[in-house]
Design a protein around this motif. Structure first.
Motif, mmCIF file in Angstrom:
data_model
loop_
_atom_site.group_PDB
_atom_site.id
_atom_site.type_symbol
_atom_site.label_atom_id
_atom_site.label_comp_id
_atom_site.label_asym_id
_atom_site.label_seq_id
_atom_site.Cartn_x
_atom_site.Cartn_y
_atom_site.Cartn_z
ATOM 1 N N TYR A 44 0.831 -1.202 0.000
ATOM 2 C CA TYR A 44 0.000 0.000 0.000
ATOM 3 C C TYR A 44 0.868 1.256 0.000
ATOM 4 O O TYR A 44 0.577 2.226 -0.709
ATOM 5 C CB TYR A 44 -0.940 0.017 1.196
ATOM 6 C CG TYR A 44 -1.778 1.281 1.251
ATOM 7 C CD1 TYR A 44 -2.888 1.437 0.428
ATOM 8 C CD2 TYR A 44 -1.433 2.328 2.097
ATOM 9 C CE1 TYR A 44 -3.636 2.608 0.443
ATOM 10 C CE2 TYR A 44 -2.175 3.496 2.127
ATOM 11 C CZ TYR A 44 -3.276 3.636 1.302
ATOM 12 O OH TYR A 44 -4.004 4.794 1.313
ATOM 13 N N GLU A 45 1.949 1.245 0.794
ATOM 14 C CA GLU A 45 2.836 2.405 0.822
ATOM 15 C C GLU A 45 3.476 2.622 -0.548
ATOM 16 O O GLU A 45 3.656 3.766 -0.982
ATOM 17 C CB GLU A 45 3.912 2.215 1.898
ATOM 18 C CG GLU A 45 3.379 2.233 3.328
ATOM 19 C CD GLU A 45 2.800 3.586 3.707
ATOM 20 O OE1 GLU A 45 3.065 4.574 2.992
ATOM 21 O OE2 GLU A 45 2.077 3.670 4.708
ATOM 22 N N GLY A 155 -7.366 1.031 -20.408
ATOM 23 C CA GLY A 155 -6.306 0.896 -19.425
ATOM 24 C C GLY A 155 -6.767 0.218 -18.152
ATOM 25 O O GLY A 155 -7.969 0.084 -17.891
ATOM 26 N N VAL A 156 -5.801 -0.211 -17.384
ATOM 27 C CA VAL A 156 -6.016 -0.790 -16.063
ATOM 28 C C VAL A 156 -5.078 -0.056 -15.112
ATOM 29 O O VAL A 156 -3.894 0.158 -15.434
ATOM 30 C CB VAL A 156 -5.726 -2.304 -16.052
ATOM 31 C CG1 VAL A 156 -5.824 -2.865 -14.635
ATOM 32 C CG2 VAL A 156 -6.674 -3.044 -16.991
ATOM 33 N N ALA A 157 -5.574 0.359 -13.940
ATOM 34 C CA ALA A 157 -4.774 1.197 -13.052
ATOM 35 C C ALA A 157 -5.030 0.834 -11.593
ATOM 36 O O ALA A 157 -6.006 0.153 -11.261
ATOM 37 C CB ALA A 157 -5.090 2.676 -13.292
ATOM 38 N N VAL A 158 -4.134 1.299 -10.739
ATOM 39 C CA VAL A 158 -4.275 1.120 -9.292
ATOM 40 C C VAL A 158 -4.327 2.497 -8.651
ATOM 41 O O VAL A 158 -3.831 3.483 -9.198
ATOM 42 C CB VAL A 158 -3.105 0.308 -8.691
ATOM 43 C CG1 VAL A 158 -3.076 -1.094 -9.264
ATOM 44 C CG2 VAL A 158 -1.766 1.005 -8.940
ATOM 45 N N THR A 159 -4.924 2.550 -7.459
ATOM 46 C CA THR A 159 -5.039 3.808 -6.727
ATOM 47 C C THR A 159 -4.899 3.549 -5.240
ATOM 48 O O THR A 159 -5.197 2.452 -4.758
ATOM 49 C CB THR A 159 -6.394 4.480 -7.006
ATOM 50 O OG1 THR A 159 -6.479 5.697 -6.249
ATOM 51 C CG2 THR A 159 -7.550 3.582 -6.606
ATOM 52 N N ALA A 160 -4.446 4.584 -4.534
ATOM 53 C CA ALA A 160 -4.370 4.513 -3.072
ATOM 54 C C ALA A 160 -5.496 5.282 -2.425
ATOM 55 O O ALA A 160 -5.533 5.417 -1.201
ATOM 56 C CB ALA A 160 -3.024 5.061 -2.590
ATOM 57 N N ALA A 161 -6.434 5.787 -3.250
ATOM 58 C CA ALA A 161 -7.529 6.589 -2.709
ATOM 59 C C ALA A 161 -8.661 5.733 -2.181
ATOM 60 O O ALA A 161 -9.579 6.257 -1.541
ATOM 61 C CB ALA A 161 -8.065 7.537 -3.783
ATOM 62 N N MET A 162 -8.635 4.438 -2.437
ATOM 63 C CA MET A 162 -9.620 3.521 -1.873
ATOM 64 C C MET A 162 -9.041 2.107 -1.915
ATOM 65 O O MET A 162 -8.113 1.830 -2.679
ATOM 66 C CB MET A 162 -10.952 3.587 -2.604
ATOM 67 C CG MET A 162 -10.933 3.114 -4.037
ATOM 68 S SD MET A 162 -12.607 3.067 -4.718
ATOM 69 C CE MET A 162 -13.161 4.728 -4.361
ATOM 70 N N PRO A 163 -9.560 1.212 -1.083
ATOM 71 C CA PRO A 163 -9.042 -0.159 -1.066
ATOM 72 C C PRO A 163 -9.339 -0.864 -2.384
ATOM 73 O O PRO A 163 -10.297 -0.534 -3.084
ATOM 74 C CB PRO A 163 -9.802 -0.818 0.096
ATOM 75 C CG PRO A 163 -10.353 0.308 0.899
ATOM 76 C CD PRO A 163 -10.591 1.427 -0.057
ATOM 77 N N ILE A 252 -8.097 3.810 4.854
ATOM 78 C CA ILE A 252 -7.954 3.100 3.582
ATOM 79 C C ILE A 252 -6.901 2.011 3.701
ATOM 80 O O ILE A 252 -7.070 0.898 3.188
ATOM 81 C CB ILE A 252 -7.581 4.095 2.465
ATOM 82 C CG1 ILE A 252 -8.677 5.151 2.312
ATOM 83 C CG2 ILE A 252 -7.360 3.363 1.142
ATOM 84 C CD1 ILE A 252 -8.296 6.282 1.379
ATOM 85 N N LEU A 253 -5.793 2.319 4.401
ATOM 86 C CA LEU A 253 -4.742 1.318 4.625
ATOM 87 C C LEU A 253 -5.299 0.111 5.358
ATOM 88 O O LEU A 253 -5.017 -1.043 4.999
ATOM 89 C CB LEU A 253 -3.594 1.943 5.421
ATOM 90 C CG LEU A 253 -2.546 0.983 6.000
ATOM 91 C CD1 LEU A 253 -1.822 0.251 4.872
ATOM 92 C CD2 LEU A 253 -1.552 1.718 6.879
ATOM 93 N N GLY A 346 -4.617 -5.197 -6.961
ATOM 94 C CA GLY A 346 -5.023 -3.819 -6.715
ATOM 95 C C GLY A 346 -3.972 -2.942 -6.088
ATOM 96 O O GLY A 346 -4.240 -1.781 -5.783
ATOM 97 N N LEU A 347 -2.745 -3.462 -5.858
ATOM 98 C CA LEU A 347 -1.702 -2.663 -5.250
ATOM 99 C C LEU A 347 -0.414 -2.828 -6.041
ATOM 100 O O LEU A 347 -0.212 -3.819 -6.750
ATOM 101 C CB LEU A 347 -1.471 -3.084 -3.791
ATOM 102 C CG LEU A 347 -2.632 -2.839 -2.823
ATOM 103 C CD1 LEU A 347 -2.312 -3.434 -1.468
ATOM 104 C CD2 LEU A 347 -2.921 -1.350 -2.686
ATOM 105 N N VAL A 348 0.497 -1.866 -5.896
ATOM 106 C CA VAL A 348 1.788 -1.919 -6.559
ATOM 107 C C VAL A 348 2.760 -2.673 -5.669
ATOM 108 O O VAL A 348 2.785 -2.477 -4.460
ATOM 109 C CB VAL A 348 2.324 -0.493 -6.828
ATOM 110 C CG1 VAL A 348 3.741 -0.551 -7.374
ATOM 111 C CG2 VAL A 348 1.404 0.214 -7.803
ATOM 112 N N GLY A 349 3.586 -3.530 -6.269
ATOM 113 C CA GLY A 349 4.602 -4.233 -5.504
ATOM 114 C C GLY A 349 4.042 -5.450 -4.823
ATOM 115 O O GLY A 349 2.918 -5.881 -5.047
ATOM 116 N N SER A 350 4.850 -6.049 -3.967
ATOM 117 C CA SER A 350 4.448 -7.240 -3.229
ATOM 118 C C SER A 350 5.119 -7.210 -1.881
ATOM 119 O O SER A 350 5.981 -6.383 -1.602
ATOM 120 C CB SER A 350 4.844 -8.515 -3.987
ATOM 121 O OG SER A 350 6.244 -8.587 -4.120
#
Length: 599
Positions: A44-45, A155-163, A252-253, A346-350
């Motif tokens: 999430y970070e 496109g397909v995208a991720v966001t930190a504005a919601m879970p 959200i986190l 739904g999140l970047v990284g692992s």
């Protein structure tokens, strides 16, 4: 002292290995739970940094209601307000509730979703939230229908504005519901069920709205101090009469890492259960080894060792094993954690290889050493304070005569008569056997409840099938370790009983008991406490453990599906034969020891 401890461990390698396995099981599971807690927020970070994640997300029915927030004290940057509309998305014969957000084609200062496939919004083009697209098996180039109009997925995208989906919170003011209503039930008017997130251009969103009242608005805010987000939300949301919802990045986190948090809770439950079993296992092993080391204690004292030195030597063996088990458990737990929880689409990284914090290292090491001290301190001190002459003599300890036990057992068949008297010789070991089985069956009780709970999650919308599978893997980890450690406990207790009763068994053989009768007696001495422990664990123990877990985690026990009576009976009926089978081999070996050599 260290030399003596290491020498004794080398002489008794099998027992040292059992000690290591017992403590390693508990420390590994505890490490997994603690590492998941620390590593859950990492993806999430990463997403928050890549997408210029907001500190506060505010939604309202009118754009004017959000205007004052952009100039509020503490706000440094903002984006929006953006129009949002509720709708239905259709693709490949599937229909899903969605919340459609209108965005600009240019990059935003706050909350610019990170495109992982394709590009960003354009006229007639839709961008899907990554976890939502993954659940639909939709990708760039596919067509979707919104409000009767066809849009191409660009496109397909991720966001930190919601879970990520399906944990996304609704940002539309008509209302939403996450996991409260099954798919096969009719939703109240205006409510959305586990909505997905779709981005369109603002013009496209407004064209889908039947009237202005169907639109809601969202604004993303960046604060000078992100830690002040809860206080800002309280100030801003409390002074407004209109419908406004303010969500902080901490909230959200919490929602985004809900799966990892639940995995951590399950593993910590397993860790504490394994800790109880480890104490029982160590206590039996220590008691057996102390009885076997009686002559060694006498020799150490005879050549000048003080009681304190003798106790320290005996305790050092277990502390060395505990230290090695703690180090191994920390390493295995940190390396295994990413296999039990992934960041998801739904999140970047692992999660990657989670780093161990000093608090985790300290807690796991303290638990390992504490378990060793609790299990060994009293027997070590008692052995060190024993008489040097009696320790060197190492004579058989006379049994305690209990009148009522002799009366009850006198008319029983020989195997049961001997079994009752063998069990009664070591009441503390008998209680440890009962507690060990009760803890194991209580753990199985909780497993049955949690498995039933996970089984209904896809239907109620709480977790999707992939998330349920992940949690089942977590349950499987601690369940397998729990059952293996319980099996080791049963074998260890039986073998300690065999060694402790070798003289009494030999005398019974001299007086006419057959090897078969001695084998049955030694096994039955473990089956009797197993029966009592299974009965205690099947209802009062399991129910109390589940109630304690709910109290700690804040769960609702009224909504849980408790095991049916036939399942409780099955737990008891399966446990007793399992213990009998596990104890058969050591009991068989003990029952056939040569009488002459033993005496």
């Amino acid at each position: 002292m260290i030399r003596l401890a290491l020498r004794d461990l080398r002489r008794r390698r099998t027992e040292a290995a059992l000690l290591l396995i017992a403590i390693l099981a508990a420390t590994t599971t505890l490490t997994l739970g603690l590492v998941l807690r620390d590593s859950a927020s990492d993806p999430y970070e990463s997403t928050r940094a890549a997408t210029k994640g907001p500190d506060v997300v505010a939604t309202a029915g009118q754009a004017a209601d959000l205007g004052e927030l952009a100039t509020a004290a503490g706000v440094t940057e903002h984006s929006g307000p953006y129009p949002v509309i509720a709708g239905k998305l259709e693709t490949s014969g599937r229909t899903s509730d969605v919340q459609v957000e209108g965005r600009d084609a240019t990059a935003a200062a706050v909350d610019q979703p990170e495109v992982t496939q394709g590009g960003w919004v354009s006229d007639g083009g839709a961008v899907l939230e990554a976890a939502f697209a993954d659940s639909l098996d939709a990708g760039v180039g596919d067509s979707v229908t919104l409000g009767g109009r066809s849009f191409k997925v660009v496109g397909v995208a991720v966001t930190a504005a919601m879970p990520p989906h399906p944990g996304a919170s609704c940002i539309v003011t008509v209302g939403c519901v996450n996991g409260a209503i099954p798919d096969d039930r009719e939703l109240p008017a205006g409510l959305l069920h586990n909505p997905g997130l779709v981005w369109l251009t603002q013009a496209d969103v407004r064209s889908l709205a039947s009237d202005r009242s169907s639109l809601s608005y969202v604004m993303n805010l960046k604060l000078a101090d992100p830690d002040e987000a809860p206080a800002f939300a309280d100030r801003s949301g409390g002074d407004r009469g209109g419908p406004m919802r303010i969500q902080t990045w901490e909230g959200i986190l919490a929602d985004a890492t809900d799966l990892a948090r639940d995995s951590q809770i399950l593993l910590l439950i397993g860790a504490w259960l394994l800790g109880l079993l480890t104490v029982a296992s160590l206590s039996v092993l220590v008691g057996g080894r102390m009885a076997d080391q009686t002559r060694r204690v006498g020799l150490l004292k005879a050549v000048g060792g003080t009681p304190g030195l003798v106790a320290a030597v005996l305790l050092a063996e277990y502390l060395l094993v505990a230290a090695v088990a703690a180090a191994a458990g920390l390493a295995i737990g940190a390396l295994t954690a990413p296999l039990l929880t992934e960041s998801g689409a739904g999140l970047v990284g692992s999660a990657g290889t989670a780093s161990l914090t000093w608090s985790t290292i300290g807690l796991v090491t303290a638990v390992a050493l504490g378990v060793a001290v609790v299990a060994t301190a009293v027997p070590a001190v008692r052995a060190a304070r024993s008489s040097t002459v009696s320790a060197l003599a190492d004579a058989a300890r006379p049994p305690r005569r209990t009148g009522w036990l002799i009366t009850v057992s006198a008319r029983l068949p020989v195997p049961l008569l001997l079994a009752l008297r063998v069990a009664a010789r070591r009441p503390r070991r008998l209680m440890l056997g009962v507690v060990s089985i009760a803890v194991t069956v209580s753990g199985i009780y909780v497993l049955v409840v949690l498995d039933a709970f996970l089984g209904i999650q896809p239907d109620t919308g709480g977790y999707d099938e992939n998330q349920v599978e992940t949690l089942r893997h977590v349950l499987l980890v601690w369940t397998v370790i729990l059952l293996c450690l319980a099996a080791v406990n049963a074998i260890v207790i039986t073998w300690a009983t065999v060694l402790d009763n070798r003289h009494a068994s030999a005398l019974a053989r001299v007086l006419g008991a057959t090897p078969q009768e001695m084998t049955v007696a030694l096994a039955a001495a473990q089956v009797l406490p197993a029966l009592a422990g299974a009965v205690l664990g099947a209802f009062p123990g399991g129910w109390a453990l589940f109630a304690a877990i709910n109290a700690i985690t804040g769960g609702d026990s009224d909504k849980a599906t408790l095991p049916a009576p036939w399942q409780l009976i099955a737990m008891v009926l399966v446990t007793v034969p399992a213990v009998a089978a596990l104890t058969a081999v050591p009991a068989h070996l003990g029952g056939r020891r040569p009488v002459t050599a033993t005496l």
